[in-house]
Motif scaffolding. Structure first.
Motif, PDB file in Angstrom:
ATOM      1  N   ASN A   4      -7.036   3.542  -5.087  1.00  0.00           N
ATOM      2  CA  ASN A   4      -5.989   2.918  -5.881  1.00  0.00           C
ATOM      3  C   ASN A   4      -4.622   2.978  -5.212  1.00  0.00           C
ATOM      4  O   ASN A   4      -3.632   2.573  -5.810  1.00  0.00           O
ATOM      5  CB  ASN A   4      -5.909   3.583  -7.259  1.00  0.00           C
ATOM      6  N   ASP A   5      -4.578   3.506  -3.998  1.00  0.00           N
ATOM      7  CA  ASP A   5      -3.293   3.604  -3.298  1.00  0.00           C
ATOM      8  C   ASP A   5      -2.934   2.281  -2.646  1.00  0.00           C
ATOM      9  O   ASP A   5      -3.788   1.557  -2.150  1.00  0.00           O
ATOM     10  CB  ASP A   5      -3.339   4.697  -2.236  1.00  0.00           C
ATOM     11  N   GLU A   6      -1.663   1.981  -2.672  1.00  0.00           N
ATOM     12  CA  GLU A   6      -1.159   0.741  -2.106  1.00  0.00           C
ATOM     13  C   GLU A   6       0.245   0.996  -1.575  1.00  0.00           C
ATOM     14  O   GLU A   6       0.927   1.913  -2.017  1.00  0.00           O
ATOM     15  CB  GLU A   6      -1.115  -0.331  -3.197  1.00  0.00           C
ATOM     16  N   LEU A   7       0.690   0.170  -0.636  1.00  0.00           N
ATOM     17  CA  LEU A   7       2.060   0.252  -0.138  1.00  0.00           C
ATOM     18  C   LEU A   7       2.906  -0.787  -0.850  1.00  0.00           C
ATOM     19  O   LEU A   7       2.463  -1.911  -1.076  1.00  0.00           O
ATOM     20  CB  LEU A   7       2.113  -0.024   1.364  1.00  0.00           C
ATOM     21  N   GLY A   8       4.115  -0.385  -1.190  1.00  0.00           N
ATOM     22  CA  GLY A   8       5.044  -1.322  -1.803  1.00  0.00           C
ATOM     23  C   GLY A   8       6.379  -1.270  -1.088  1.00  0.00           C
ATOM     24  O   GLY A   8       6.853  -0.200  -0.703  1.00  0.00           O
ATOM     25  N   LEU A   9       6.985  -2.433  -0.896  1.00  0.00           N
ATOM     26  CA  LEU A   9       8.294  -2.528  -0.279  1.00  0.00           C
ATOM     27  C   LEU A   9       9.353  -2.213  -1.331  1.00  0.00           C
ATOM     28  O   LEU A   9       9.368  -2.819  -2.402  1.00  0.00           O
ATOM     29  CB  LEU A   9       8.515  -3.943   0.257  1.00  0.00           C
ATOM     30  N   GLU A  21       7.674  -4.036  -4.303  1.00  0.00           N
ATOM     31  CA  GLU A  21       6.965  -5.312  -4.244  1.00  0.00           C
ATOM     32  C   GLU A  21       5.752  -5.129  -3.347  1.00  0.00           C
ATOM     33  O   GLU A  21       5.879  -4.685  -2.207  1.00  0.00           O
ATOM     34  CB  GLU A  21       7.875  -6.397  -3.691  1.00  0.00           C
ATOM     35  N   THR A  22       4.582  -5.490  -3.860  1.00  0.00           N
ATOM     36  CA  THR A  22       3.350  -5.326  -3.098  1.00  0.00           C
ATOM     37  C   THR A  22       3.147  -6.498  -2.142  1.00  0.00           C
ATOM     38  O   THR A  22       3.874  -7.484  -2.195  1.00  0.00           O
ATOM     39  CB  THR A  22       2.133  -5.232  -4.045  1.00  0.00           C
ATOM     40  N   SER A  23       2.139  -6.396  -1.302  1.00  0.00           N
ATOM     41  CA  SER A  23       1.870  -7.451  -0.324  1.00  0.00           C
ATOM     42  C   SER A  23       1.515  -8.782  -0.977  1.00  0.00           C
ATOM     43  O   SER A  23       1.732  -9.835  -0.397  1.00  0.00           O
ATOM     44  CB  SER A  23       0.745  -7.024   0.619  1.00  0.00           C
ATOM     45  N   ASN A  24       0.988  -8.750  -2.202  1.00  0.00           N
ATOM     46  CA  ASN A  24       0.683 -10.002  -2.903  1.00  0.00           C
ATOM     47  C   ASN A  24       1.787 -10.378  -3.891  1.00  0.00           C
ATOM     48  O   ASN A  24       1.558 -11.096  -4.860  1.00  0.00           O
ATOM     49  CB  ASN A  24      -0.686  -9.948  -3.586  1.00  0.00           C
ATOM     50  N   LYS A  25       2.999  -9.866  -3.628  1.00  0.00           N
ATOM     51  CA  LYS A  25       4.230 -10.228  -4.353  1.00  0.00           C
ATOM     52  C   LYS A  25       4.274  -9.759  -5.811  1.00  0.00           C
ATOM     53  O   LYS A  25       5.053 -10.262  -6.594  1.00  0.00           O
ATOM     54  CB  LYS A  25       4.475 -11.745  -4.305  1.00  0.00           C
ATOM     55  N   GLN A  26       3.445  -8.771  -6.172  1.00  0.00           N
ATOM     56  CA  GLN A  26       3.549  -8.184  -7.496  1.00  0.00           C
ATOM     57  C   GLN A  26       4.695  -7.182  -7.490  1.00  0.00           C
ATOM     58  O   GLN A  26       4.914  -6.469  -6.516  1.00  0.00           O
ATOM     59  CB  GLN A  26       2.261  -7.468  -7.895  1.00  0.00           C
ATOM     60  N   VAL A  27       5.420  -7.122  -8.603  1.00  0.00           N
ATOM     61  CA  VAL A  27       6.531  -6.183  -8.729  1.00  0.00           C
ATOM     62  C   VAL A  27       6.052  -5.012  -9.579  1.00  0.00           C
ATOM     63  O   VAL A  27       5.481  -5.198 -10.648  1.00  0.00           O
ATOM     64  CB  VAL A  27       7.752  -6.862  -9.378  1.00  0.00           C
ATOM     65  N   VAL A  28       6.281  -3.797  -9.065  1.00  0.00           N
ATOM     66  CA  VAL A  28       5.833  -2.585  -9.735  1.00  0.00           C
ATOM     67  C   VAL A  28       7.035  -1.676  -9.932  1.00  0.00           C
ATOM     68  O   VAL A  28       7.786  -1.411  -8.999  1.00  0.00           O
ATOM     69  CB  VAL A  28       4.757  -1.851  -8.896  1.00  0.00           C
ATOM     70  N   LYS A  29       7.219  -1.201 -11.158  1.00  0.00           N
ATOM     71  CA  LYS A  29       8.315  -0.284 -11.479  1.00  0.00           C
ATOM     72  C   LYS A  29       7.737   1.129 -11.546  1.00  0.00           C
ATOM     73  O   LYS A  29       6.812   1.396 -12.313  1.00  0.00           O
ATOM     74  CB  LYS A  29       8.925  -0.688 -12.820  1.00  0.00           C
ATOM     75  N   LEU A  55       6.730   2.388   0.482  1.00  0.00           N
ATOM     76  CA  LEU A  55       6.326   3.646  -0.130  1.00  0.00           C
ATOM     77  C   LEU A  55       4.910   3.521  -0.685  1.00  0.00           C
ATOM     78  O   LEU A  55       4.585   2.512  -1.321  1.00  0.00           O
ATOM     79  CB  LEU A  55       7.279   4.017  -1.269  1.00  0.00           C
ATOM     80  N   PRO A  56       4.073   4.539  -0.465  1.00  0.00           N
ATOM     81  CA  PRO A  56       2.725   4.507  -1.023  1.00  0.00           C
ATOM     82  C   PRO A  56       2.753   4.910  -2.502  1.00  0.00           C
ATOM     83  O   PRO A  56       3.465   5.828  -2.888  1.00  0.00           O
ATOM     84  CB  PRO A  56       1.961   5.533  -0.182  1.00  0.00           C
ATOM     85  N   PHE A  57       1.981   4.191  -3.311  1.00  0.00           N
ATOM     86  CA  PHE A  57       1.901   4.508  -4.730  1.00  0.00           C
ATOM     87  C   PHE A  57       0.492   4.245  -5.237  1.00  0.00           C
ATOM     88  O   PHE A  57      -0.295   3.557  -4.608  1.00  0.00           O
ATOM     89  CB  PHE A  57       2.921   3.686  -5.535  1.00  0.00           C
ATOM     90  N   ARG A  59      -1.799   2.452  -7.863  1.00  0.00           N
ATOM     91  CA  ARG A  59      -1.756   1.282  -8.747  1.00  0.00           C
ATOM     92  C   ARG A  59      -2.039   1.627 -10.201  1.00  0.00           C
ATOM     93  O   ARG A  59      -1.443   1.055 -11.103  1.00  0.00           O
ATOM     94  CB  ARG A  59      -2.790   0.242  -8.306  1.00  0.00           C
ATOM     95  N   LYS A  60      -2.972   2.552 -10.432  1.00  0.00           N
ATOM     96  CA  LYS A  60      -3.359   2.872 -11.813  1.00  0.00           C
ATOM     97  C   LYS A  60      -2.317   3.715 -12.534  1.00  0.00           C
ATOM     98  O   LYS A  60      -1.980   3.452 -13.676  1.00  0.00           O
ATOM     99  CB  LYS A  60      -4.711   3.578 -11.835  1.00  0.00           C
ATOM    100  N   THR A  61      -1.815   4.751 -11.859  1.00  0.00           N
ATOM    101  CA  THR A  61      -0.876   5.669 -12.516  1.00  0.00           C
ATOM    102  C   THR A  61       0.577   5.228 -12.391  1.00  0.00           C
ATOM    103  O   THR A  61       1.445   5.770 -13.058  1.00  0.00           O
ATOM    104  CB  THR A  61      -0.995   7.087 -11.926  1.00  0.00           C
ATOM    105  N   LYS A  62       0.852   4.267 -11.506  1.00  0.00           N
ATOM    106  CA  LYS A  62       2.223   3.804 -11.234  1.00  0.00           C
ATOM    107  C   LYS A  62       3.120   4.977 -10.816  1.00  0.00           C
ATOM    108  O   LYS A  62       4.255   5.088 -11.218  1.00  0.00           O
ATOM    109  CB  LYS A  62       2.830   3.097 -12.448  1.00  0.00           C
ATOM    110  N   GLN A  63       2.561   5.850  -9.979  1.00  0.00           N
ATOM    111  CA  GLN A  63       3.293   7.003  -9.455  1.00  0.00           C
ATOM    112  C   GLN A  63       3.251   6.962  -7.936  1.00  0.00           C
ATOM    113  O   GLN A  63       2.284   6.492  -7.342  1.00  0.00           O
ATOM    114  CB  GLN A  63       2.653   8.314  -9.940  1.00  0.00           C
ATOM    115  N   LEU A  64       4.305   7.481  -7.306  1.00  0.00           N
ATOM    116  CA  LEU A  64       4.301   7.614  -5.850  1.00  0.00           C
ATOM    117  C   LEU A  64       3.239   8.625  -5.467  1.00  0.00           C
ATOM    118  O   LEU A  64       2.993   9.590  -6.189  1.00  0.00           O
ATOM    119  CB  LEU A  64       5.672   8.078  -5.357  1.00  0.00           C
ATOM    120  N   THR A  65       2.620   8.413  -4.322  1.00  0.00           N
ATOM    121  CA  THR A  65       1.614   9.366  -3.869  1.00  0.00           C
ATOM    122  C   THR A  65       2.287  10.462  -3.057  1.00  0.00           C
ATOM    123  O   THR A  65       3.460  10.372  -2.697  1.00  0.00           O
ATOM    124  CB  THR A  65       0.522   8.667  -3.038  1.00  0.00           C
TER     125      THR A  65
END
Length: 70
Positions: A4-9, A21-29, A55-57, A59-65
């Protein structure tokens, strides 16, 4: 990234939240309560944001890893 880890700009710093912002342009707070009273943490994020900070986060918990040390 694995599982569930992903990188976000990092696109915005709005204490105690980070907007990624994820690679597929989703915005995550992401809420960062642990560092909300640490001005150096927020200053470092803002200073590095212009250079394209990813930053790695989780996706499920919406927390930084754990690797998200600034």
């Amino acid at each position: 990234m694995i599982g569930n880890d992903e990188l976000g700009l990092l696109v915005e710093v709005k204490k105690p939240f980070l907007v990624l912002e994820t690679s597929n342009k989703q915005v995550v707070k992401i809420e960062v309560q642990a560092e909300k009273d640490n001005p150096e943490y927020w200053e470092a994020l803002e200073a590095n944001m212009a250079e394209g900070l990813y930053l790695p986060f989780n996706r499920k918990t919406k927390q930084l890893t754990a690797e998200s040390e600034v």
